[in-house]
Design a protein around this motif. Structure first.
Motif, PDB file in Angstrom:
ATOM      1  N   PRO A  91       0.841  -1.303   0.099  1.00  0.00           N
ATOM      2  CA  PRO A  91       0.075   0.053  -0.009  1.00  0.00           C
ATOM      3  C   PRO A  91       0.911   1.407  -0.097  1.00  0.00           C
ATOM      4  CG  PRO A  91      -0.571  -1.501   1.587  1.00  0.00           C
ATOM      5  CD  PRO A  91       0.694  -2.068   1.109  1.00  0.00           C
ATOM      6  N   LYS A  92       0.404   2.266  -0.660  1.00  0.00           N
ATOM      7  CA  LYS A  92       1.081   3.470  -0.806  1.00  0.00           C
ATOM      8  C   LYS A  92       0.312   4.694  -1.109  1.00  0.00           C
ATOM      9  CE  LYS A  92       4.028   5.588  -4.501  1.00  0.00           C
ATOM     10  NZ  LYS A  92       4.830   5.194  -5.597  1.00  0.00           N
ATOM     11  N   ALA A  93       0.486   5.880  -0.328  1.00  0.00           N
ATOM     12  CA  ALA A  93      -0.360   7.065  -0.612  1.00  0.00           C
ATOM     13  C   ALA A  93       0.473   8.217  -0.989  1.00  0.00           C
ATOM     14  CB  ALA A  93      -0.919   7.511   0.734  1.00  0.00           C
ATOM     15  N   CYS A  94       1.414   8.821  -0.178  1.00  0.00           N
ATOM     16  CA  CYS A  94       2.126  10.014  -0.711  1.00  0.00           C
ATOM     17  C   CYS A  94       3.331   9.710  -1.568  1.00  0.00           C
ATOM     18  CB  CYS A  94       2.555  10.747   0.666  1.00  0.00           C
ATOM     19  SG  CYS A  94       3.935  10.039   1.328  1.00  0.00           S
ATOM     20  N   GLY A  95       3.920   8.530  -1.462  1.00  0.00           N
ATOM     21  CA  GLY A  95       5.002   8.115  -2.239  1.00  0.00           C
ATOM     22  C   GLY A  95       6.138   8.884  -1.926  1.00  0.00           C
ATOM     23  N   MET A  96       6.234   9.810  -0.966  1.00  0.00           N
ATOM     24  CA  MET A  96       7.423  10.706  -0.465  1.00  0.00           C
ATOM     25  C   MET A  96       7.694  10.699   0.841  1.00  0.00           C
ATOM     26  SD  MET A  96       5.576  14.128  -1.536  1.00  0.00           S
ATOM     27  CE  MET A  96       5.377  13.629  -3.337  1.00  0.00           C
ATOM     28  N   GLY A  97       7.350   9.652   1.757  1.00  0.00           N
ATOM     29  CA  GLY A  97       7.900   9.358   3.089  1.00  0.00           C
ATOM     30  C   GLY A  97       7.076  10.258   4.049  1.00  0.00           C
ATOM     31  N   ILE A  98       5.940  10.755   3.562  1.00  0.00           N
ATOM     32  CA  ILE A  98       5.132  11.841   4.583  1.00  0.00           C
ATOM     33  C   ILE A  98       4.231  10.770   5.181  1.00  0.00           C
ATOM     34  CG2 ILE A  98       3.772  13.532   4.881  1.00  0.00           C
ATOM     35  CD1 ILE A  98       4.584  14.650   2.289  1.00  0.00           C
ATOM     36  N   CYS A  99       3.673   9.808   4.917  1.00  0.00           N
ATOM     37  CA  CYS A  99       2.303   9.410   5.296  1.00  0.00           C
ATOM     38  C   CYS A  99       2.658   8.073   6.301  1.00  0.00           C
ATOM     39  CB  CYS A  99       1.265   9.242   4.319  1.00  0.00           C
ATOM     40  SG  CYS A  99       1.512   8.016   3.130  1.00  0.00           S
ATOM     41  N   GLY A 100       3.733   7.395   5.949  1.00  0.00           N
ATOM     42  CA  GLY A 100       3.682   5.987   6.719  1.00  0.00           C
ATOM     43  C   GLY A 100       3.278   4.962   6.194  1.00  0.00           C
ATOM     44  N   THR A 101       2.223   4.835   4.883  1.00  0.00           N
ATOM     45  CA  THR A 101       1.543   3.882   4.603  1.00  0.00           C
ATOM     46  C   THR A 101       2.144   2.895   3.957  1.00  0.00           C
ATOM     47  OG1 THR A 101      -0.269   5.597   3.841  1.00  0.00           O
ATOM     48  CG2 THR A 101      -0.552   3.534   2.773  1.00  0.00           C
ATOM     49  N   CYS A 102       3.351   3.069   3.510  1.00  0.00           N
ATOM     50  CA  CYS A 102       4.217   1.917   2.727  1.00  0.00           C
ATOM     51  C   CYS A 102       5.046   1.224   3.674  1.00  0.00           C
ATOM     52  CB  CYS A 102       4.870   2.433   1.630  1.00  0.00           C
ATOM     53  SG  CYS A 102       6.063   3.818   2.274  1.00  0.00           S
ATOM     54  N   ARG A 103       4.887   1.485   4.882  1.00  0.00           N
ATOM     55  CA  ARG A 103       5.902   0.768   5.926  1.00  0.00           C
ATOM     56  C   ARG A 103       6.139  -0.710   5.978  1.00  0.00           C
ATOM     57  NH1 ARG A 103       5.227   0.318  12.389  1.00  0.00           N
ATOM     58  NH2 ARG A 103       3.853  -1.102  11.742  1.00  0.00           N
ATOM     59  N   ILE A 131      10.935   0.338   7.812  1.00  0.00           N
ATOM     60  CA  ILE A 131      11.525   1.240   6.705  1.00  0.00           C
ATOM     61  C   ILE A 131      10.099   1.503   5.954  1.00  0.00           C
ATOM     62  CG2 ILE A 131      13.746   0.373   6.426  1.00  0.00           C
ATOM     63  CD1 ILE A 131      12.751  -0.937   3.797  1.00  0.00           C
ATOM     64  N   LEU A 132      10.265   2.805   5.362  1.00  0.00           N
ATOM     65  CA  LEU A 132       9.281   3.306   4.442  1.00  0.00           C
ATOM     66  C   LEU A 132       9.626   2.804   2.902  1.00  0.00           C
ATOM     67  CD1 LEU A 132       8.337   6.705   5.834  1.00  0.00           C
ATOM     68  CD2 LEU A 132       7.092   4.572   6.118  1.00  0.00           C
ATOM     69  N   SER A 133       8.951   1.908   2.337  1.00  0.00           N
ATOM     70  CA  SER A 133       9.422   1.268   0.988  1.00  0.00           C
ATOM     71  C   SER A 133       9.442   2.052  -0.188  1.00  0.00           C
ATOM     72  CB  SER A 133       8.527   0.040   0.810  1.00  0.00           C
ATOM     73  OG  SER A 133       7.095   0.242   0.726  1.00  0.00           O
ATOM     74  N   CYS A 134       8.598   3.638   0.046  1.00  0.00           N
ATOM     75  CA  CYS A 134       8.629   4.233  -0.975  1.00  0.00           C
ATOM     76  C   CYS A 134       9.712   5.077  -1.130  1.00  0.00           C
ATOM     77  CB  CYS A 134       7.274   5.223  -0.925  1.00  0.00           C
ATOM     78  SG  CYS A 134       7.214   6.428   0.212  1.00  0.00           S
ATOM     79  N   CYS A 135      10.544   5.279  -0.199  1.00  0.00           N
ATOM     80  CA  CYS A 135      11.653   6.164   0.111  1.00  0.00           C
ATOM     81  C   CYS A 135      12.986   5.498   0.433  1.00  0.00           C
ATOM     82  CB  CYS A 135      11.422   7.483   0.607  1.00  0.00           C
ATOM     83  SG  CYS A 135      10.721   7.119   2.430  1.00  0.00           S
TER      84      CYS A 135
HETATM   85  S1  FES Z   1       3.569   6.105   0.642  1.00  0.00           S
HETATM   86 FE1  FES Z   1       3.499   7.665   2.064  1.00  0.00          FE
HETATM   87  S2  FES Z   1       5.543   7.344   3.169  1.00  0.00           S
HETATM   88 FE2  FES Z   1       5.425   5.871   1.596  1.00  0.00          FE
END
Ligand code: FES
Ligand SMILES: Cc1cc2nc3c(=O)[nH]c(=O)nc-3n(C[C@H](O)[C@H](O)[C@H](O)COP(=O)(O)OP(=O)(O)OC[C@H]3O[C@@H](n4cnc5c(N)ncnc54)[C@H](O)[C@@H]3O)c2cc1C
Length: 368
Positions: A315-327, A353-357
């Motif tokens: 799962p991914k939301a912001c794609g830039m390490g802000i939201c924590g969704t991709c942990r 880790i946050l996988s998106c970043c």
């Molecule tokens: S998708 Fe938001 S921190 Fe990775």
């Protein structure tokens, strides 16, 4: 099981992750702002750092969509938590929430996360500066200070469009009328169209106005949240006065904060340059422990991108390490993580880790 029959002795506590919650209350705050309160099916104490946010996982017209919202309630009342949402003209999620999210609806939230909070920046003399719905993190902090009898000398300056747009007006007035060390100032841009006039400060926040309301603002720890133009004006005032900006903290509600956007562009440019130069020997292997799948990627690609290449959907939301969704959990190996507050130090120490970043420094094994 009756869901709001909570037992304070053996109730579990909330930890950062994905949780199913049920909407239990909807409060119309102003014409275009609503508060949604949530509880968990299994009683959970919603502990978090006042100022942090959650990311909602929704499906709108068959499409998955995620958005982050600050928790506006305080962890001092932990059996439920709330978010307060303003309708954005043409906005997909904010309008959908107003039009569709009612009592009884169940949805998934990710979090809580966020560096903009009252715990990581403790202060004896906080100054809250908010514009419009940017009041939400500052309200959570204020409710927390109030409920926990925190020994703080608090000044709160809120800017609203009109008297009818002042979110939480009665509750603010109530809290601030009870404690002499809490002082509230409200600035309205203009009178209400329906005729209510505003006798207090008017217009946009200016330096002389701030000086009059909070003469010692230069000695305070400042927490600021509001529209980008508002925060830019605040930064302008502070920088002009030579304020030590290490005591200034701000939260961006825009989907892509300017600073992050620049980082992302920079990272993309670095990735492009690196891509040209990459050697087979430099490839890193990413293995996914739960599915026993693996893929080799370049060191400048993210763990999230690696998963997508082999059809794994983290799962991914912001794609830039802000939201924590991709942990995800990192079982072995090392990554370079360029996050923007979406993960706590505790979680990093616990091996997340946050996988998106996160980009691999070695071969890695991820728990997904
Ligand atoms: S998708 Fe938001 S921190 Fe990775
Ligand atoms: C950490 C964090 C905390 C947040 N907390 C809150 C909160 O407590 N309450 C709240 O109401 N919102 C909050 N937001 C903003 C929220 O995540 C959404 O961006 C907002 O609700 C708009 O989403 P939308 O899908 O309705 O609009 P979209 O469909 O994404 O956007 C529609 C249009 O509106 C513009 N737009 C998007 N967001 C904003 C904005 N915030 N202000 C002005 N224009 C915008 C877009 O550029 C676009 O043109 C927060 C955001 C972040 C990152």
């Amino acid at each position: 099981m009756a869901m709001n029959f909570s037992n304070p002795v053996n109730t579990q506590t909330w930890t950062n992750g994905r949780h199913k919650v049920r909407c239990v209350k909807v409060i119309q705050e102003t014409a275009d702002v609503r508060t949604f309160c949530f509880m968990s099916e299994q009683p959970v104490m919603f502990f978090f750092k006042p100022g942090q946010f959650v990311t909602l996982e929704l499906e709108i017209e068959g499409e998955p969509i995620m958005r982050s919202y600050t928790i506006s309630s305080s962890p001092s009342i932990p059996y439920s938590f709330s978010i307060t949402v303003k309708r954005i003209p043409g906005g997909r999620v904010s309008n959908w929430l107003h039009d569709n999210l009612g009592v009884g609806e169940v949805l998934a939230v990710h979090g809580p996360v966020g560096n903009f909070n009252a715990i990581d920046y403790p202060a004896d003399k906080p100054l809250m500066l908010s514009g419009g719905v940017g009041i939400t993190p500052l309200m959570s902090m204020t409710r927390w200070f109030f409920d926990t009898n925190a020994a703080v000398d608090l000044q709160f300056v809120h800017s609203a469009r009109t008297p009818h747009d002042i979110i939480y007006h009665r509750e603010l007035a109530h809290m601030f009328s009870r404690l002499p060390e809490f002082t509230l100032h409200i600035v309205c841009e203009h009178d209400d169209k329906k005729g209510e006039s505003w006798a207090g400060f008017r217009g946009y926040l200016t330096e002389p106005m701030l000086e009059l309301m909070v003469p010692d603002f230069m000695e305070r720890e400042i927490f600021c949240c509001g529209p980008e133009t508002y925060m830019k004006a605040v930064r302008g005032i502070l920088q002009k006065r030579g304020f030590d900006m290490s005591h200034y903290h701000e939260e961006h509600f825009d989907a892509t904060p300017a600073a992050v956007r620049e980082d992302v562009i920079e990272l993309a440019e670095q990735a492009e340059v690196a891509a040209e130069a990459v050697d087979e020997a430099d490839l890193r292997e990413i293995a996914f422990a739960s599915t026993d799948k693996r893929v080799s990627i370049q060191p400048n690609e993210t763990v999230h991108a690696a998963a997508a290449k082999i059809g794994l959907h983290i799962p991914k939301a912001c794609g830039m390490g802000i939201c924590g969704t991709c942990r995800v959990g990192l079982k072995s190996g090392e990554v370079e993580m360029d996050h923007n507050g979406g993960i706590t130090e505790e979680d990093i120490e616990a091996g997340y880790i946050l996988s998106c970043c996160s980009r691999p420094k070695t071969d890695v094994v991820v728990d997904f």
